[in-house]
Design a protein around this motif. Structure first.
Motif, PDB file in Angstrom:
ATOM      1  N   GLY A 231       7.240   2.085  -0.959  1.00 57.95           N
ATOM      2  CA  GLY A 231       6.275   1.168  -1.542  1.00 57.95           C
ATOM      3  C   GLY A 231       6.748   0.585  -2.857  1.00 57.95           C
ATOM      4  N   LEU A 232       7.276   1.438  -3.734  1.00 59.46           N
ATOM      5  CA  LEU A 232       7.771   0.956  -5.018  1.00 59.46           C
ATOM      6  C   LEU A 232       8.949   0.002  -4.843  1.00 59.46           C
ATOM      7  CD1 LEU A 232       7.576   4.199  -7.178  1.00 59.46           C
ATOM      8  CD2 LEU A 232       6.081   2.209  -7.264  1.00 59.46           C
TER       9      LEU A 232
ATOM     10  N   SER B 289      -2.066   2.386  -4.800  1.00 60.07           N
ATOM     11  CA  SER B 289      -1.702   3.765  -4.507  1.00 60.07           C
ATOM     12  C   SER B 289      -2.922   4.648  -4.662  1.00 60.07           C
ATOM     13  CB  SER B 289      -0.592   4.213  -5.466  1.00 60.07           C
ATOM     14  OG  SER B 289      -0.214   5.543  -5.198  1.00 60.07           O
ATOM     15  N   TYR B 290      -3.009   5.706  -3.880  1.00 62.19           N
ATOM     16  CA  TYR B 290      -4.150   6.619  -3.925  1.00 62.19           C
ATOM     17  C   TYR B 290      -4.229   7.338  -5.265  1.00 62.19           C
ATOM     18  CZ  TYR B 290      -7.044  10.690  -2.916  1.00 62.19           C
ATOM     19  OH  TYR B 290      -8.000  11.666  -2.970  1.00 62.19           O
ATOM     20  N   LYS B 291      -3.094   7.772  -5.759  1.00 58.44           N
ATOM     21  CA  LYS B 291      -3.037   8.458  -7.040  1.00 58.44           C
ATOM     22  C   LYS B 291      -1.703   8.150  -7.694  1.00 58.44           C
ATOM     23  CE  LYS B 291      -1.508  12.635  -4.730  1.00 58.44           C
ATOM     24  NZ  LYS B 291      -1.743  14.040  -4.485  1.00 58.44           N
ATOM     25  N   GLN B 292      -1.478   8.696  -8.857  1.00 60.90           N
ATOM     26  CA  GLN B 292      -0.229   8.432  -9.568  1.00 60.90           C
ATOM     27  C   GLN B 292       0.955   8.947  -8.747  1.00 60.90           C
ATOM     28  OE1 GLN B 292      -0.166  10.021 -13.516  1.00 60.90           O
ATOM     29  NE2 GLN B 292       1.846   9.200 -13.964  1.00 60.90           N
ATOM     30  N   SER B 293       2.014   8.173  -8.713  1.00 60.29           N
ATOM     31  CA  SER B 293       3.206   8.544  -7.958  1.00 60.29           C
ATOM     32  C   SER B 293       3.845   9.802  -8.539  1.00 60.29           C
ATOM     33  CB  SER B 293       4.214   7.398  -7.991  1.00 60.29           C
ATOM     34  OG  SER B 293       5.414   7.783  -7.345  1.00 60.29           O
TER      35      SER B 293
ATOM     36  N   LEU C 292       0.434  -3.555  -6.116  1.00 65.32           N
ATOM     37  CA  LEU C 292       0.760  -2.251  -5.550  1.00 65.32           C
ATOM     38  C   LEU C 292      -0.476  -1.374  -5.640  1.00 65.32           C
ATOM     39  CD1 LEU C 292       2.812  -0.154  -4.483  1.00 65.32           C
ATOM     40  CD2 LEU C 292       3.348   0.361  -6.862  1.00 65.32           C
TER      41      LEU C 292
ATOM     42  N   VAL D 238       0.852  -1.183   0.000  1.00 63.09           N
ATOM     43  CA  VAL D 238       0.000   0.000   0.000  1.00 63.09           C
ATOM     44  C   VAL D 238       0.889   1.234   0.000  1.00 63.09           C
ATOM     45  CG1 VAL D 238      -1.796   1.269   1.227  1.00 63.09           C
ATOM     46  CG2 VAL D 238      -1.795  -1.237   1.243  1.00 63.09           C
ATOM     47  N   GLY D 239       0.783   2.042  -1.052  1.00 70.31           N
ATOM     48  CA  GLY D 239       1.557   3.273  -1.152  1.00 70.31           C
ATOM     49  C   GLY D 239       2.525   3.238  -2.312  1.00 70.31           C
ATOM     50  N   GLY D 240       2.478   4.277  -3.135  1.00 71.91           N
ATOM     51  CA  GLY D 240       3.331   4.341  -4.317  1.00 71.91           C
ATOM     52  C   GLY D 240       4.530   5.241  -4.157  1.00 71.91           C
ATOM     53  N   GLY D 241       4.941   5.472  -2.929  1.00 65.27           N
ATOM     54  CA  GLY D 241       6.132   6.270  -2.679  1.00 65.27           C
ATOM     55  C   GLY D 241       7.392   5.447  -2.876  1.00 65.27           C
TER      56      GLY D 241
END
Length: 58
Positions: A16-17, A34-38, A32, A10-13
């Motif tokens: 997370g990546l 993510s709330y929005k695009q990284s 993966l 959870v999370g595209g930071g």
């Protein structure tokens, strides 16, 4: 809709990546979320490994 996977990140930071990539390279079925695009593509690439001074100087 249910999607089964072995690893859910959870999370595209950056963390997370990196975690999702490590799990996928190890052979795990990885998702993966993510709330929005990284925004990492806009980042400078700087990672501060030394931290910062507690008083904010230096």
């Amino acid at each position: 809709m249910a999607i089964d996977s072995e690893v859910l990140v959870v999370g595209g930071g950056l963390a997370g990546l990196t975690s999702a990539l490590a799990a996928a390279r190890a052979g795990a079925d990885t998702r993966l979320v993510s709330y929005k695009q990284s925004t990492l593509r806009h980042a400078s690439g700087l990672v501060d490994v030394l931290g910062y001074a507690p008083d904010g100087e230096g």
